[in-house]
Design a protein around this motif. Structure first.
Motif, PDB file in Angstrom:
ATOM      1  N   GLY A 225       0.777  -1.233   0.000  1.00  0.00           N
ATOM      2  CA  GLY A 225       0.000   0.000   0.000  1.00  0.00           C
ATOM      3  C   GLY A 225       0.810   1.285   0.000  1.00  0.00           C
ATOM      4  N   LYS A 226       2.144   1.197  -0.096  1.00  0.00           N
ATOM      5  CA  LYS A 226       2.965   2.405  -0.114  1.00  0.00           C
ATOM      6  C   LYS A 226       2.634   3.296  -1.312  1.00  0.00           C
ATOM      7  N   CYS A 227       2.336   2.654  -2.445  1.00  0.00           N
ATOM      8  CA  CYS A 227       1.997   3.419  -3.642  1.00  0.00           C
ATOM      9  C   CYS A 227       0.667   4.145  -3.481  1.00  0.00           C
ATOM     10  N   VAL A 228      -0.271   3.513  -2.785  1.00  0.00           N
ATOM     11  CA  VAL A 228      -1.580   4.124  -2.536  1.00  0.00           C
ATOM     12  C   VAL A 228      -1.410   5.389  -1.705  1.00  0.00           C
ATOM     13  N   GLU A 229      -0.564   5.305  -0.684  1.00  0.00           N
ATOM     14  CA  GLU A 229      -0.309   6.461   0.182  1.00  0.00           C
ATOM     15  C   GLU A 229       0.394   7.581  -0.577  1.00  0.00           C
ATOM     16  N   ALA A 230       1.291   7.220  -1.495  1.00  0.00           N
ATOM     17  CA  ALA A 230       2.095   8.229  -2.190  1.00  0.00           C
ATOM     18  C   ALA A 230       1.334   8.933  -3.300  1.00  0.00           C
ATOM     19  N   CYS A 231       0.334   8.288  -3.880  1.00  0.00           N
ATOM     20  CA  CYS A 231      -0.339   8.853  -5.055  1.00  0.00           C
ATOM     21  C   CYS A 231      -1.166  10.084  -4.688  1.00  0.00           C
ATOM     22  N   PRO A 232      -0.874  11.243  -5.270  1.00  0.00           N
ATOM     23  CA  PRO A 232      -1.637  12.451  -4.958  1.00  0.00           C
ATOM     24  C   PRO A 232      -2.969  12.547  -5.694  1.00  0.00           C
ATOM     25  N   TYR A 233      -3.240  11.605  -6.605  1.00  0.00           N
ATOM     26  CA  TYR A 233      -4.447  11.687  -7.427  1.00  0.00           C
ATOM     27  C   TYR A 233      -5.429  10.546  -7.170  1.00  0.00           C
ATOM     28  N   ALA A 234      -5.149   9.733  -6.150  1.00  0.00           N
ATOM     29  CA  ALA A 234      -6.004   8.579  -5.820  1.00  0.00           C
ATOM     30  C   ALA A 234      -6.166   7.653  -7.018  1.00  0.00           C
ATOM     31  N   ALA A 235      -5.105   7.520  -7.823  1.00  0.00           N
ATOM     32  CA  ALA A 235      -5.164   6.676  -9.013  1.00  0.00           C
ATOM     33  C   ALA A 235      -4.818   5.223  -8.720  1.00  0.00           C
ATOM     34  N   VAL A 236      -4.214   4.965  -7.556  1.00  0.00           N
ATOM     35  CA  VAL A 236      -3.787   3.610  -7.213  1.00  0.00           C
ATOM     36  C   VAL A 236      -4.630   3.100  -6.047  1.00  0.00           C
ATOM     37  N   SER A 237      -5.076   1.860  -6.140  1.00  0.00           N
ATOM     38  CA  SER A 237      -5.856   1.260  -5.052  1.00  0.00           C
ATOM     39  C   SER A 237      -5.441  -0.196  -4.879  1.00  0.00           C
ATOM     40  N   LEU A 238      -5.697  -0.722  -3.710  1.00  0.00           N
ATOM     41  CA  LEU A 238      -5.417  -2.138  -3.433  1.00  0.00           C
ATOM     42  C   LEU A 238      -6.662  -2.958  -3.720  1.00  0.00           C
ATOM     43  N   ILE A 239      -6.470  -4.078  -4.414  1.00  0.00           N
ATOM     44  CA  ILE A 239      -7.595  -4.969  -4.696  1.00  0.00           C
ATOM     45  C   ILE A 239      -7.180  -6.404  -4.347  1.00  0.00           C
ATOM     46  N   GLU A 240      -8.159  -7.191  -4.051  1.00  0.00           N
ATOM     47  CA  GLU A 240      -7.880  -8.599  -3.750  1.00  0.00           C
ATOM     48  C   GLU A 240      -8.273  -9.438  -4.963  1.00  0.00           C
ATOM     49  N   ARG A 241      -7.304 -10.164  -5.516  1.00  0.00           N
ATOM     50  CA  ARG A 241      -7.568 -10.988  -6.689  1.00  0.00           C
ATOM     51  C   ARG A 241      -8.323 -12.253  -6.292  1.00  0.00           C
ATOM     52  N   GLU A 242      -8.775 -12.990  -7.295  1.00  0.00           N
ATOM     53  CA  GLU A 242      -9.518 -14.225  -7.028  1.00  0.00           C
ATOM     54  C   GLU A 242      -8.674 -15.259  -6.287  1.00  0.00           C
ATOM     55  N   ASP A 243      -7.350 -15.195  -6.492  1.00  0.00           N
ATOM     56  CA  ASP A 243      -6.493 -16.165  -5.805  1.00  0.00           C
ATOM     57  C   ASP A 243      -6.158 -15.731  -4.378  1.00  0.00           C
ATOM     58  N   GLY A 244      -6.765 -14.618  -3.930  1.00  0.00           N
ATOM     59  CA  GLY A 244      -6.578 -14.166  -2.556  1.00  0.00           C
ATOM     60  C   GLY A 244      -5.421 -13.212  -2.364  1.00  0.00           C
ATOM     61  N   LYS A 245      -4.613 -12.961  -3.393  1.00  0.00           N
ATOM     62  CA  LYS A 245      -3.471 -12.069  -3.256  1.00  0.00           C
ATOM     63  C   LYS A 245      -3.913 -10.607  -3.397  1.00  0.00           C
ATOM     64  N   THR A 246      -3.421  -9.769  -2.486  1.00  0.00           N
ATOM     65  CA  THR A 246      -3.710  -8.340  -2.547  1.00  0.00           C
ATOM     66  C   THR A 246      -2.621  -7.637  -3.346  1.00  0.00           C
ATOM     67  N   VAL A 247      -3.037  -6.882  -4.355  1.00  0.00           N
ATOM     68  CA  VAL A 247      -2.083  -6.183  -5.212  1.00  0.00           C
ATOM     69  C   VAL A 247      -2.586  -4.762  -5.488  1.00  0.00           C
ATOM     70  N   ALA A 248      -1.681  -3.923  -5.946  1.00  0.00           N
ATOM     71  CA  ALA A 248      -2.044  -2.556  -6.317  1.00  0.00           C
ATOM     72  C   ALA A 248      -2.414  -2.505  -7.790  1.00  0.00           C
ATOM     73  N   ARG A 249      -3.451  -1.736  -8.088  1.00  0.00           N
ATOM     74  CA  ARG A 249      -3.842  -1.531  -9.484  1.00  0.00           C
ATOM     75  C   ARG A 249      -4.017  -0.042  -9.737  1.00  0.00           C
ATOM     76  N   VAL A 250      -3.719   0.343 -10.984  1.00  0.00           N
ATOM     77  CA  VAL A 250      -3.744   1.753 -11.366  1.00  0.00           C
ATOM     78  C   VAL A 250      -4.974   2.039 -12.224  1.00  0.00           C
ATOM     79  N   GLN A 251      -5.716   3.091 -11.837  1.00  0.00           N
ATOM     80  CA  GLN A 251      -6.810   3.577 -12.676  1.00  0.00           C
ATOM     81  C   GLN A 251      -6.196   4.596 -13.633  1.00  0.00           C
TER      82      GLN A 251
END
Length: 933
Positions: free
Chosen positions: A868-894
């Motif tokens: 989640g470091k990227c989520v905290e750093a993004c000034p435009y709220a373009a990055v969020s954490l999502i949970e994939r179907e395999d259960g892994k949490t990853v960052a994705r960019v809008q």
């Protein structure tokens, strides 16, 4: 070189007759290189020198100093006067001179007209005692700007015109051609002079090699805009600029040294004499005679000061329906307000022409994009001389020859001006002929020209991201002007780095986003309602959200505008229009609970009466207003005879006996403003006080009225009500922050004690009522700022994307700003900014789809650990954490929200986040190329 002769017809069907005067220069060929001005024996192209022989050695041709095109002055040209010469034609490198050009009359058809002809600066020759035409070291503020400019007569070095010595002391004289009914009949304030004088004094200190003494002589320091007061305080407290409250009568010159002698009375009445190396006249703004004549021809009403007559609730509407005005032709104003008015005029014009919207639009088409992904790099390098800007320092032929030796380069060309249209056309031909699949331009800054060259690539069938630019102007010729060999070597380094990176860059896709053609307007005051109506009149649906139970905001408590217009009557009419408009849906007693999305596709949940509603919209306008500070001094809240401005207005409308029976009234300015905890000017208070004082004089002409002030900031044409108040007997007493007034209760009523600067002793005023010009403070905007990822300044007001160029945009695309949520301002400015916000929002809403940029962040999900470091750093709220179907949490960019700033890539501990077009390999390749010639 075109002149409007007449405007005939009516809304939707105007005929504009225009005369195109010959320039004798082909604008398609002219590259503004300055050769014609340099070779001309009469220097007829030199706008500054003409008629100012004493400055001929100091000033360069205006068109050479800034990127403007040339024209030949027929009245002074030797060829037109004597039939021979034509030196400019012989030496022009692009054959742009055309002496056969004739005057041409053109009739244009339009549905609406916007007048934005600007102003002219006051000519100080009319002030004989300032000896502007006689003393070489007396210059106007505009001329001083040219002296400070890197493209000016001394290449940015601070020198005075008479002997080109570096000045040790410079004085600025304010209000030259403004606030003066005796010598120039300009009773108004020109609004911009105080700030530009402060700016020039600060920059002059930066340009000086010695400890420069700068002094500004003024009457009232009118730094009333956003962050203006902070700049004034910094100039005074940190930069050492002296501010002397005195108006200079005349300037004398020492005939031997050419130094200038000023004699003045200081604030204690003592006569002082000072000698300066230069004097800068802060000249005001006025309407040129040609514009006055134009207004008469086309039937536009002007006011007593020869500015276009408008109303506070229709700030860009002229007296002729369908004809709008913006900028200084309406009233003197600064750049941000002029930009706002320009968009406001566009808003009104678009609303007027909404039925014909899109009927004349021609969509630009591009050739199919070539797939070059499997091709080896074929790089073309174009090296620009930029006239003498680059070529005068950098050995451009040597740089071009060096570029031919670099790997992957198959074509190299030198250009006089690579950005000119003929070079762009040639570049397209070269790309197609040489089968180039990468292009490098070595020229000026990509900030101003990258988009132009990328457009040329698209026209040639290449992906626009197959382009790289080497800045050999700003980073070489400008900063190494005295080291020509070193500048040339550095230019080679930059070209080598650009070519190395060009071999790695790849085409990038630009996804398209559908647009929901609706807007969310937050705030139901005058600004919010104006924005909603501006959009609705253009045909776009608006959701208007107001947290209170009624529309109107602060205006519900105001009486009159500074012009005397009835606010309540206008406000009720506006509320009626909003409630009855089929394109506006109003939600009162509502708040914003949550929001998501991006430009064209926002989704916002509002809460109203315990019920939640989800609204989908393509744009957002924030117009939440501000509020009046409740003071904690001057017996406010302890005595019922002490009012704030809004309370006074309400009492005045209610015919309160405390007001109507009063025989003495005192107003105290800057209550809570311009103090350490709130270091900004609230802008409207001086005008509000004087308007209130005049209202009291209407009730009782014999009432004693005192205004205790620090600076009277009745900017623009408000100066005239200040003069009226003094004429009608209102007494103004200045105080400073170290000697604030004191208020006490006495048996007779209230007693206000203040140090009179003229008498230099305290005086006591017994008064029946006391009105406090309380500060305008922001609302608690933190929640809204967090929801929409918006920035607040340290005072709590919302931050625009750019103070001058984007005054109604947020940094986040699709979200706009209006009214006092931005900064305190009067009704007409709030309305202009709201219309501007609606105009800007409609640009996005008018498109079926929006193209996103390709330079965005992306995350390698294999490397991502979901920290989640990227989520905290993004000034435009373009990055969020999502949970994939395999259960892994990853960052994705809008991608639609991403600005490609790289904050996430810097913050990522695993290297999972990176930026397309600027990945590690591309950047490190440039570094390696720099280290290995």
């Amino acid at each position: 070189m075109a002149e409007v002769v007449s405007i005939k017809g009516e809304v939707g069907n105007f005929e504009i007759e225009v005369v195109k005067h010959p320039r004798f220069v082909d604008m398609d060929k002219c590259i503004a290189c300055g050769t014609c001005a340099e070779k001309c024996p009469r220097k007829v192209d030199d706008e500054y020198n003409e008629g100012l022989a004493k400055r001929k050695a100091a000033y360069v041709p205006y068109a050479q100093a800034v990127p403007l095109k040339y024209a030949i002055d027929k009245e002074h040209c030797i060829y037109f006067q004597k039939g021979k010469c034509r030196a400019c034609e012989k030496f022009c490198p692009t054959q742009a001179i055309n002496f056969e050009e004739k005057e041409e009359k053109v009739v244009l058809n339009a549905g609406a007209v916007i007048l934005a002809p600007g102003f002219e600066e006051f000519n100080p020759e009319e002030y004989e005692t300032y000896n502007y035409t006689s003393f070489a070291n007396v210059v106007t503020s505009t001329e001083f700007e040219r002296i400070l400019s890197s493209t000016g007569p001394f290449q940015g070095h601070l020198k005075r015109p008479s002997d080109q010595k570096a000045p040790q002391k410079i004085a600025w004289l304010q209000c030259v051609g403004s606030r003066d009914i005796n010598r120039c009949d300009h009773p108004y304030c020109s609004s911009v002079c105080c700030m530009y004088a402060v700016k020039e004094a600060v920059i002059a200190k930066e340009h000086s090699d010695t400890e420069l003494d700068t002094a500004i002589f003024f009457m009232d320091m009118r730094t009333y805009g956003k962050d203006f007061e902070k700049y004034y305080n910094r100039a005074k407290d940190e930069e050492g600029v002296r501010f002397i409250r005195s108006r200079i009568h005349s300037i004398e010159e020492d005939p031997e040294t050419k130094d200038l002698v000023l004699q003045y009375a200081d604030e204690k009445g003592e006569i002082r004499v000072e000698t300066f190396d230069m004097v800068v006249l802060s000249v005001g703004l006025r309407t040129p005679k040609a514009l006055i004549e134009l207004a008469q021809r086309i039937g536009i009403d002007l006011d007593q000061d020869s500015f276009v007559q408008t109303g506070s609730f229709e700030p860009v509407q002229t007296s002729k329906p369908g004809v709008y005005v913006c900028g200084a032709f309406q009233e003197p104003k600064d750049i941000p307000y002029s930009v706002m008015e320009a968009s406001a005029a566009a808003c009104d014009a678009k609303a007027m022409l909404s039925e014909a919207k899109g009927s004349l639009v021609k969509e630009k088409t591009y050739p199919p994009e070539k797939d070059v992904s499997a091709e080896s790099p074929r790089i073309g390098v174009f090296v620009c001389n930029c006239g003498t800007n680059i070529g005068g320092i950098v050995d451009v032929p040597q740089v071009a020859e060096y570029a031919r030796t670099l790997p992957g380069v198959v074509y190299v060309e030198e250009n006089l001006f690579t950005c000119s249209q003929d070079t762009q056309d040639k570049m397209k031909e070269v790309i197609e002929r040489e089968k180039l699949n990468r292009v490098v331009v070595a020229a000026c800054t990509p900030r101003t020209h990258e988009a132009l060259f990328q457009e040329t690539l698209r026209d040639a069938g290449l992906n626009k991201y197959l382009f790289e630019m080497a800045n050999i102007r700003n980073q070489c010729s400008w900063v190494h002007s005295k080291e020509k060999d070193a500048a040339t070597e550095k230019a080679k380094d930059l070209v080598r780095m650009a070519v190395a990176r060009a071999q790695l860059i790849r085409p990038l896709p630009q996804p398209t986003i559908s647009v929901e053609p609706k807007a969310l307007v937050i705030g139901g005051g005058i600004s919010g309602m104006t924005a909603a109506l501006g959009l609705a009149e253009q045909g776009y649906r608006s959701y208007l959200i107001e947290q209170s139970q009624e529309l109107g905001g602060n205006a519900l408590r105001l009486s009159e505008t500074w012009k005397g217009e009835d606010i309540q009557a206008q406000l009720q009419d506006m509320i009626r229009q909003v409630n009855e408009h089929p394109q506006i849906e109003v939600f009162t007693g509502a708040g914003i609970k949550e929001t998501s999305g991006f430009i064209g596709n926002f989704k916002t949940t509002i809460s109203q009466d315990g019920k939640e509603t989800v609204l989908e919209h393509g744009a957002v306008i924030v117009a939440v207003g501000a509020e009046e500070l409740k003071p904690s001094e001057y017996l406010y809240g302890e005595d019922e005879r002490v009012f704030t401005h809004l309370e006074f207005d309400s009492a005045l409308r209610a015919k309160d006996d405390r007001i109507h029976k009063a025989k003495t009234a005192v107003f105290i300015q800057c209550v809570g403003s311009r103090e350490p905890q709130r270091p900004y000017c609230s802008k409207v208070c001086c005008t509000h006080t004087i308007r209130s004082a005049l209202a009291l004089k209407e009730i009782n002409p014999d009432m004693d009225i005192f205004v205790l002030y620090r600076d009277i900031r009745t900017y623009g044409q408000r100066e005239e009500i200040y003069r009226e108040a003094r004429t009608r007997g209102v007494i103004f007493i200045r105080y400073d922050l170290d000697n604030k007034p004191k208020v006490d209760k006495t048996a007779e009523g209230l007693s206000v004690t203040v140090l009179d600067p003229v008498l230099d002793r305290p005086i006591a005023i017994n008064t029946d009522i006391l009105v406090l010009a309380s500060a305008i403070v922001p609302r608690d905007n933190e929640h809204l700022a967090q929801l929409f990822k918006l920035s607040l300044n340290e005072d709590g007001f919302f931050m625009e994307a750019h103070a001058k160029l984007r005054p109604v945009d947020f940094a986040t695309d699709g979200i706009f700003l209006a009214g006092m949520a931005h900064y305190p301002k009067p009704i007409e400015e709030s309305i202009a900014q709201a219309k501007a916000a609606a105009s800007r929002a409609s640009v996005a809403l008018s498109k079926e789809k929006i193209t996103a940029e390709g330079v965005v962040s992306h995350v390698d999900e294999v490397l991502c650990r979901g920290c989640g470091k990227c989520v905290e750093a993004c000034p435009y709220a373009a990055v969020s954490l999502i949970e994939r179907e395999d259960g892994k949490t990853v960052a994705r960019v809008q991608e639609a929200l991403c600005k490609g700033c790289g904050s996430c890539a810097v913050a990522c501990p695993t290297g999972a986040a990176s930026i397309y077009h600027f990945d590690d390999q591309e950047v490190l390749t440039m570094v390696e190329a720099a280290l290995k010639p």
